[in-house]
Write a protein that holds these residues in place. Structure first.
Motif, short mmCIF file in Angstrom:
data_model
loop_
_atom_site.label_atom_id
_atom_site.label_comp_id
_atom_site.label_asym_id
_atom_site.label_seq_id
_atom_site.Cartn_x
_atom_site.Cartn_y
_atom_site.Cartn_z
N ILE A 241 0.86 -1.18 0.00
CA ILE A 241 0.00 0.00 0.00
C ILE A 241 0.89 1.23 0.00
CG2 ILE A 241 -1.89 1.21 1.12
CD1 ILE A 241 -2.66 -1.57 0.20
N ASP A 242 1.11 1.80 -1.18
CA ASP A 242 2.06 2.90 -1.30
C ASP A 242 1.44 4.17 -1.88
OD1 ASP A 242 4.72 3.80 -0.87
OD2 ASP A 242 5.14 3.64 -3.01
N THR A 243 0.32 4.02 -2.58
CA THR A 243 -0.34 5.16 -3.22
C THR A 243 -1.85 5.07 -3.01
OG1 THR A 243 -0.69 4.06 -5.35
CG2 THR A 243 1.44 5.17 -5.03
N ALA A 244 -2.54 6.15 -3.35
CA ALA A 244 -4.00 6.15 -3.25
C ALA A 244 -4.61 5.08 -4.16
CB ALA A 244 -4.54 7.53 -3.61
N LYS A 245 -3.97 4.82 -5.29
CA LYS A 245 -4.47 3.77 -6.18
C LYS A 245 -4.41 2.41 -5.51
CE LYS A 245 -3.70 1.49 -10.61
NZ LYS A 245 -2.83 1.37 -11.80
N ASP A 246 -3.36 2.16 -4.74
CA ASP A 246 -3.26 0.88 -4.03
C ASP A 246 -4.40 0.72 -3.03
OD1 ASP A 246 -0.83 0.08 -5.29
OD2 ASP A 246 0.28 1.37 -3.94
N LEU A 247 -4.76 1.81 -2.34
CA LEU A 247 -5.90 1.75 -1.42
C LEU A 247 -7.18 1.40 -2.17
CD1 LEU A 247 -5.33 4.85 0.90
CD2 LEU A 247 -5.26 2.45 1.58
N THR A 248 -7.39 2.04 -3.31
CA THR A 248 -8.60 1.79 -4.10
C THR A 248 -8.64 0.34 -4.57
OG1 THR A 248 -8.64 4.09 -4.84
CG2 THR A 248 -9.89 2.50 -6.14
N GLU A 249 -7.50 -0.16 -5.07
CA GLU A 249 -7.46 -1.53 -5.57
C GLU A 249 -7.67 -2.53 -4.44
OE1 GLU A 249 -7.28 -2.54 -8.76
OE2 GLU A 249 -7.51 -0.41 -9.23
N ALA A 250 -7.07 -2.28 -3.28
CA ALA A 250 -7.25 -3.17 -2.15
C ALA A 250 -8.71 -3.23 -1.73
CB ALA A 250 -6.37 -2.72 -0.98
N ALA A 251 -9.39 -2.09 -1.73
CA ALA A 251 -10.82 -2.06 -1.38
C ALA A 251 -11.63 -2.85 -2.40
CB ALA A 251 -11.30 -0.61 -1.31
N LYS A 252 -11.32 -2.71 -3.69
CA LYS A 252 -12.03 -3.47 -4.73
C LYS A 252 -11.82 -4.98 -4.54
CE LYS A 252 -11.80 0.03 -8.42
NZ LYS A 252 -11.20 0.35 -9.74
N GLU A 253 -10.59 -5.36 -4.23
CA GLU A 253 -10.29 -6.77 -4.06
C GLU A 253 -11.05 -7.36 -2.88
OE1 GLU A 253 -5.89 -5.93 -5.91
OE2 GLU A 253 -6.09 -6.36 -3.76
N LEU A 254 -11.13 -6.60 -1.80
CA LEU A 254 -11.87 -7.07 -0.64
C LEU A 254 -13.35 -7.17 -0.95
CD1 LEU A 254 -11.93 -7.92 2.31
CD2 LEU A 254 -12.10 -5.51 2.93
N ALA A 255 -13.89 -6.17 -1.65
CA ALA A 255 -15.31 -6.20 -2.02
C ALA A 255 -15.62 -7.38 -2.93
CB ALA A 255 -15.69 -4.89 -2.71
N ALA A 256 -14.72 -7.66 -3.89
CA ALA A 256 -14.92 -8.80 -4.78
C ALA A 256 -14.89 -10.11 -4.02
CB ALA A 256 -13.86 -8.79 -5.87
N TYR A 257 -14.00 -10.21 -3.05
CA TYR A 257 -13.93 -11.42 -2.24
C TYR A 257 -15.22 -11.61 -1.43
CZ TYR A 257 -12.87 -14.49 1.64
OH TYR A 257 -12.95 -15.49 2.55
N ARG A 258 -15.68 -10.54 -0.80
CA ARG A 258 -16.90 -10.65 0.00
C ARG A 258 -18.11 -10.99 -0.85
NH1 ARG A 258 -15.88 -5.35 3.95
NH2 ARG A 258 -14.62 -6.45 5.51
N ALA A 259 -18.17 -10.41 -2.07
CA ALA A 259 -19.28 -10.71 -2.97
C ALA A 259 -19.25 -12.19 -3.36
CB ALA A 259 -19.18 -9.84 -4.21
N GLY A 260 -18.05 -12.73 -3.58
CA GLY A 260 -17.94 -14.14 -3.92
C GLY A 260 -18.35 -15.04 -2.77
N GLN A 261 -18.08 -14.62 -1.54
CA GLN A 261 -18.46 -15.40 -0.38
C GLN A 261 -19.97 -15.42 -0.20
OE1 GLN A 261 -15.58 -17.13 0.15
NE2 GLN A 261 -15.93 -16.92 2.35
#
Length: 263
Positions: A241-261
């Motif tokens: 997590i080094d830039t604002a883009k990394d924060l955005t991508e991490a949030a998307k990845e977590l949301a995608a994981y939760r949606a899959g669950q």
């Protein structure tokens, strides 16, 4: 160090498989949290980078790291602080922590190697091995397996190696210059230092008082074949997590994981 890595594993929960046994369980760790976090501004104007929250989780990077370390058998953590150390210490004082945490504060910037050496002096069991991680890494994999790898190779230091995804699309061509395919965010052909380590007790004595261990101590150990590299398995979740883009991508990845669950 910034790299894109896709949502290939649960970013919120530790793995459930049984780890291989180690000869010496690793129960202590250092987190390097002294950087300025300038590329994450304005988020880091009033807090150090490890206290920046992953959107959608309500928990800062440091909170995710401490939960993961506790799940991997760590009982004691030393956090090496610098920029806005008082803010980090206040958060630690009020948070419900899953393990024991103490801080050491750099009076002046010591570099990553100097910060590690300062923190290592505060470890409760200096005659035992220890983990270390940069304060901007969000990942989940078996640290116990990495420790077993470290012991099997009789290494002084072992670093985790990741193969992140390239942030640009790639174009595949044939020998005649015809475009064959477009590949979105392909894996890098190169392994990188993932910012996570296992160290034997003697490693602390080899660190510089000021400076970067990757330019001093690591090359010295590599020449003596006492530096090991543990490749993270395909499918392991890892992100710096080094830039604002990394924060955005991490949030998307977590949301995608939760949606899959929930599907």
């Amino acid at each position: 160090m910034t790299a894109d890595s896709g949502p290939t594993a649960d970013p919120a929960s530790p793995p459930s498989h049984q780890p291989r046994p180690t000869t010496t369980p690793v129960t202590q760790a250092v987190i390097l949290a002294g950087g300025q976090g300038s590329r994450l501004r304005p988020y880091t104007d009033d807090r150090p980078k490890p206290l920046v929250e992953i959107p959608g989780t309500g928990t800062p990077i440091l909170g995710h790291q401490l939960a993961w370390l506790a799940a991997e058998g760590v009982t004691d953590v030393v956090v090496s602080c610098g920029h806005l150390a008082d803010v980090l210490e206040e958060w630690l004082d009020t948070a419900d922590l899953p393990l024991r945490v103490r801080t050491v504060v750099e009076a002046e910037p010591l570099g990553r190697g100097g910060g590690l050496k300062l923190a290592a002096k505060a470890l409760p069991r200096p005659d035992e091995p220890w983990y270390a991680t940069n304060g901007d890494i969000w990942t989940r994999f078996s640290l116990r397996d990495m420790a077993a790898f470290h012991h099997e190779r009789d290494a002084v230091a072992t670093l985790a190696l990741a193969r992140p995804r390239i942030p640009w699309g790639a174009v595949e061509t044939d020998q005649f210059g015809n475009v064959l395919d477009f590949i979105e965010a392909p894996p890098s052909p190169f392994l990188i230092n993932a910012g996570l380590y296992v160290f034997s007790p003697e490693f602390a004595e080899l660190l510089p008082d000021v400076g970067d261990h990757e330019r001093t101590t690591f090359p010295q150990l590599a020449r003596g074949k006492r530096l090991a590299g543990y490749q993270l398995a395909i499918g392991v979740y890892w992100r710096a997590i080094d830039t604002a883009k990394d924060l955005t991508e991490a949030a998307k990845e977590l949301a995608a994981y939760r949606a899959g669950q929930n599907s």
